[in-house]
Enzyme design. Structure first.
Site, PDB file in Angstrom:
ATOM      1  CG  ASP A  75      -7.521   4.708 -12.111  1.00  0.00           C
ATOM      2  OD1 ASP A  75      -8.313   4.306 -12.979  1.00  0.00           O
ATOM      3  OD2 ASP A  75      -6.890   3.972 -11.324  1.00  0.00           O
ATOM      4  CB  ILE A  78      -5.283   4.899  -6.903  1.00  0.00           C
ATOM      5  CG1 ILE A  78      -6.703   5.125  -6.414  1.00  0.00           C
ATOM      6  CG2 ILE A  78      -4.762   3.569  -6.398  1.00  0.00           C
ATOM      7  CD1 ILE A  78      -7.661   4.064  -6.908  1.00  0.00           C
ATOM      8  CD  GLU A 114      -5.288   5.415 -15.692  1.00  0.00           C
ATOM      9  OE1 GLU A 114      -4.581   6.186 -15.025  1.00  0.00           O
ATOM     10  OE2 GLU A 114      -6.255   5.793 -16.368  1.00  0.00           O
ATOM     11  CG  ASP A 116      -0.054   5.121 -10.890  1.00  0.00           C
ATOM     12  OD1 ASP A 116      -0.825   4.899  -9.949  1.00  0.00           O
ATOM     13  OD2 ASP A 116      -0.395   5.712 -11.924  1.00  0.00           O
ATOM     14  CG  HIS A 160       7.358 -13.371   0.441  1.00  0.00           C
ATOM     15  ND1 HIS A 160       6.728 -14.457   0.985  1.00  0.00           N
ATOM     16  CD2 HIS A 160       7.248 -13.504  -0.896  1.00  0.00           C
ATOM     17  CE1 HIS A 160       6.257 -15.230   0.017  1.00  0.00           C
ATOM     18  NE2 HIS A 160       6.566 -14.662  -1.131  1.00  0.00           N
ATOM     19  CB  CYS A 202       5.388 -13.748   7.438  1.00  0.00           C
ATOM     20  SG  CYS A 202       4.857 -14.920   6.195  1.00  0.00           S
ATOM     21  CB  SER A 228       0.128 -13.649   6.723  1.00  0.00           C
ATOM     22  OG  SER A 228      -0.090 -12.648   7.643  1.00  0.00           O
ATOM     23  CB  SER A 230      -1.902 -18.526   0.578  1.00  0.00           C
ATOM     24  OG  SER A 230      -1.773 -19.913   0.741  1.00  0.00           O
TER      25      SER A 230
END
Lengths: 358, 577
Positions: A75, A78, A114, A116, A160, A202, A228, A230
């Site tokens: 973590d 990241i 976690e 951030d 998006h 997209c 793209s 879903s």
């Protein structure tokens, strides 16, 4: 004359041989340079969409977060940016969970997450500052990208997007040029060894086109002009729970373990356009290594090289015990004596009552 | 057999004596206690309050001694030391506590995030920079966006908040205090993760093993808190210490989940207690059994180890379970400790006892120009109660002091408003702070009224979801309530505070959500498109009209031309003839 010619010829041959050897060594040096490898792995995962109906973007980011954590990146390395909190949203019938599948097998939110940057903190400015490292002094360590020139970074963005931009929280955008410049700043400051940039929006490949810094491998979920999609809806939650491209990425990554020898080439070729419904674009011209030799754990996992040395250290016990805290009586002798204060203050009754009391 | 034990004890004695003397001289400087209070409420809900207390015998302002962390968590300790914090109160809450339904909680907190800190009397940096550093550091530690706390939401209240710990000042200087509330802050698993890592046993043993994020956020009320304060053991304070209290308050609704008021740990938390935390000096569960007959009859399974009376009222008792006395190795090895409460019959669910003080606050006004705040405070007691009322309003709701009114439904000869402190706000730099001292007559309801005007924010100051509205954080009502009323403020063994100083009760009102006039964010885009279109059409046409030359063409000659030359003449109109 013949002797001079002979010596000329032999010296020429000698020079040519030296040159060849030098070239071979240089080529080997280049190979050695690329074989030198990375020593630590970082990940920057950004979900840029807000609102309940963008549940799938958060599920996307959390799926990658889960894979990356499972394969070993801690973590502390990241940076997770989520623009909205859907797990504890009042609309979520299953509080504290985010599922990326309608049959709700895996709770990608987990028990040990976690975040951030959350909510209003996910802005273009914060993303660029995190990448380039230009943060004010007050920002804590957990919100900084503390990479060096031997760090491999996985950058994943979802939300998006359009031709040349990615929308942040429905209020602002980051353009392809800005992102490319941020990566170039990182290169010039030696803040990465290699970057794997994945984007699921997209017309995502437009974000890849402007990169000009070396050692960036870019993957986009759709070409310019394509959307793209879903993947599927969950009738209980009521919205789409994951995007197609990330769904298939995740289904591949779920089979990978920290010790897997699978290569990036296998992951990138596993996308089937008929299933994903958009064409995956891969940009490899800035990336010199052969993808069929790069392990997936180079980016998604955190395989650390351990060097064992045969040196013994002497830990002096006496030095240790001296650091044990002495009695803190001397502080009392300084005259600072504490006491409890009354919880209800002593306040005078003021004279302005008469005018205000009705 | 006996000789075997003799041998073992001899070995034990030898082992102890061989331990180096340096280690033996270090006495235990800190100790850790765990408590869980379970209280069935009149409305059928269950109030669960976890309290994890760590005491450390060190002075918080002694930076050299405040480095050797053991049970006290190092990440928090380093932040406190770095920013000269003497006392810290941090709470993250989801939901509103309803005093008129449930009485008063053990620790109250407003919805959203609340942070207050008392800084040391001789700090090494300016208090404002220490406050800004503290908010940023805590935002990283607890994964909450506390870094949004700045001067526009911070106040220094003079009356409502006093240090709960032992301070080294005789006359408390309230400029050392900073208080801020962020009502829009959400709480979810990412806040629980670092919080439970501060506990000595993490979430692996003891009471903290019950924490299951899927269950903890599916509740009516959830409040997580961290409270640090300096304490004294004796009145002359020769041994100063630091107390860290980590609290988690939950209000469950067992009826919603199972249809009846019965509950057990597995049904509430989906977990049981597997073992006791070895770092804990005491680990206890208190179940409030005072209202066993009043609410209906219930039984506890397994039966409690003892019964303890609550401090002031002898008729009310707690059933106590001591986890150190429970045999986790044999009896509870396979299934863990699962406490269950079963109800035999239930009387009608009610609102229970009427607390002496409760409040209701709401916003008034229509349109986007003006508005008002009304707070109604009810005093159901037989005596007059003196309260402190504090309200913090953001600068974009411009309060007007001349509209301030206090109305009471009962005529009293004594004054209601005893004192008032008002600090007006400043645009983009300071919020409005109103502090009042009120004496509420018995059996009355008092209304505090104030009107505001809504400001126009600049385009870039709006948050991304501007139409959601803006929050006015909860008002705080502080009062000392007499102890012989049946309020639910039972002190626990480890909250034995302040020797003989009284305990203050705080009630938080509702937070208000008010809209501000928002601009049309799509306007620049539309204007640019429209203008560009108009300019393109107008400019294009006028340019064509003014610069184009028209030539006469002979129609008959054109017909005689072949296709190719016609096409060429179309493309190159200026072809010379």
């Amino acid at each position: 004359m013949a002797a001079i010619r002979n010596t000329c010829l032999s010296s020429l041959i000698f020079v040519v041989i030296i040159a060849l050897i030098a070239v071979v060594y240089a080529a080997e040096d280049q190979e050695q340079f690329f074989k030198r490898g990375h020593t630590n792995n970082w990940a920057v995962l950004a979900c840029t969409s807000r609102y309940w109906f963008n549940y799938r973007h958060i599920a996307n980011t959390l799926s990658i977060y889960r894979s990356v954590k499972r394969l070993g990146i801690p973590d502390s390395q990241i940076i997770l940016m989520l623009a909205d909190d859907v797990a504890c949203d009042p609309r979520n019938s299953k509080s504290g969970t985010v599922y990326n599948n309608a049959n709700q097998q895996i709770n990608v939110y987990g028990d040990d997450i976690e975040v951030d940057y959350r909510g209003y903190e996910v802005t273009v400015e914060n993303l660029v500052r995190v990448l380039t490292g230009r943060l004010p002094d007050s920002v804590p360590r957990s919100k900084r990208l503390l990479t060096d020139e031997r760090s491999n970074i996985l950058v994943y963005m979802t939300g998006h997007g359009g031709n040349g931009f990615l929308k942040f929280q429905d209020a602002e955008e980051i353009s392809d040029v800005e992102l490319a410049n941020a990566f170039e700043q990182m290169w010039q400051k030696r803040r990465y060894h290699e970057i794997f940039f994945a984007i699921d929006t997209c017309q995502a490949s437009s974000m890849l086109e402007k990169f000009y810094s070396p050692n960036i491998l870019g993957v986009a979920s759709s070409l310019v002009g394509e959307d793209s999609h879903s993947h599927h809806h969950d009738p209980e939650i009521g919205v789409a729970v994951i995007d197609s491209w990330t769904y298939y990425t995740l289904s591949y990554l779920e089979r990978i373990k920290p010790t897997s020898k699978d290569k990036m080439h296998n992951l990138l070729q596993s996308f089937d356009k008929s299933l994903v419904m958009s064409t995956t674009k891969i940009r490899t011209d800035l990336y010199k290594r052969d993808l069929s030799k790069v392990p997936i754990t180079d980016f998604f996992g955190s395989v650390r090289n351990v060097e064992i040395v045969n040196v013994s250290l002497d830990v002096d016990e006496k030095k240790f015990s001296q650091n044990v805290m002495p009695e803190s009586q001397q502080y009392y002798q300084d005259g600072i004596r504490r006491q409890y204060s009354t919880q209800f203050p002593i306040i005078e009754v003021s004279s302005l009552n008469d005018k205000l009391y009705l | 057999m006996i000789s075997k034990y003799y041998y073992l004890s001899l070995l034990y004695v030898i082992f102890i004596s061989l331990v180096p003397s340096t280690l033996a001289s270090v006495k235990a400087n800190d100790h850790y206690h765990e408590e869980l209070v379970l209280q069935p409420l009149a409305t059928g809900h269950l109030y669960a309050h976890f309290q994890f207390t760590t005491y450390w015998n060190v002075d918080i302002s002694d930076k050299d001694a405040f480095k050797h962390f053991n049970l006290f968590p190092k990440p928090l300790g380093q932040i406190l030391s770095r920013y000269d914090v003497e006392e810290l109160h941090f709470a993250l809450t989801q939901g509103l506590w309803r005093p008129d339904w449930w009485g008063y909680p053990l620790i109250s907190s407003p919805p959203g995030a609340e942070l207050s800190a008392w800084f040391s009397t001789n700090p090494s940096q300016s208090i404002d920079s220490a406050w800004s550093g503290l908010t940023n550091a805590l935002s990283g530690l607890f994964c909450a966006s506390l870094n949004f706390i700045d001067s526009t939401s911070t106040v220094s209240p003079a009356w409502s908040f006093r240090p709960e710990g032992a301070s080294s000042e005789k006359n408390i200087n309230s400029s050392r205090l900073r208080y801020a509330t962020l009502t829009s802050e959400t709480i979810c698993t990412e806040n629980l993760t670092p919080w439970k890592k501060l506990l000595p046993c993490d979430a692996k043993a003891g009471l903290s093993a019950l924490f299951n994020s899927l269950a903890l956020y599916n509740v009516f009320y959830h409040s997580m808190g961290v409270h640090v304060r300096p304490v004294c053991k004796t009145k002359d304070c020769k041994d100063p210490g630091v107390e860290l209290k980590q609290t988690l308050s939950l209000v469950f609704d067992p009826i919603l989940h199972s249809g009846s008021r019965d509950w057990n740990f597995a049904s509430l938390f989906s977990k049981v207690i597997p073992s006791v935390c070895p770092m804990a000096t005491s680990s206890q569960i208190f179940v409030d059994v005072s209202n066993n007959i009043t609410y209906g009859e219930f039984t506890l399974n397994p039966p409690p180890h003892s019964l303890t009376p609550m401090k002031y009222t002898k008729s009310e008792v707690y059933a106590v379970y001591d986890l150190n006395l429970i045999d986790f190795d044999q009896t509870y090895a396979s299934h863990g400790f699962n406490l269950a409460m079963e109800w035999k019959r239930t009387k009608k669910y009610g609102r229970g006892l009427k607390p002496p003080l409760y409040t209701h606050r709401y916003a008034t006004g229509v349109g986007d120009e003006n508005g008002g705040i009304r707070t109604r405070i009810y005093n159901h007691d037989n005596k007059d109660i003196t309260i402190l009322y504090m309200e913090v309003v953001p600068w974009y709701f411009r309060l007007y002091l001349h509209t301030f009114k206090i109305l009471c439904n009962k005529n009293s000869t004594k004054n209601i408003l005893l004192n008032r402190r008002y600090i007006p706000g400043k645009d983009r730099s300071r919020p409005y702070l109103l502090e009042l001292v009120l004496r509420l007559p018995s059996k009355s309801s008092t209304t505090i009224t104030m009107d505001f005007q809504r400001a126009f924010l600049k385009w870039t100051e709006h948050p991304p979801n501007a139409h959601h509205g803006f929050y006015i954080s909860s008002a705080v009502i502080s009062a000392i309530l007499p102890n012989d009323i049946n309020t639910t403020t039972p002190p626990l063994i480890s909250t034995k505070r302040n020797h003989d100083k009284e305990a203050i009760t705080r009630i938080y009102t509702e937070a208000l959500l008010v809209t501000l006039p928002t601009p049309d964010f799509s306007m620049p885009f539309i204007v640019i498109c429209l203008t560009s279109t108009v300019v393109a059409i107008a400019f294009g046409s006028i340019h064509n009209l003014t610069t184009r030359q028209y030539q006469l063409k002979n129609v008959e000659e054109a017909k005689k031309q072949n296709i190719l030359s016609r096409l060429i003449s179309l493309v190159l109109p200026f072809k010379k003839k």
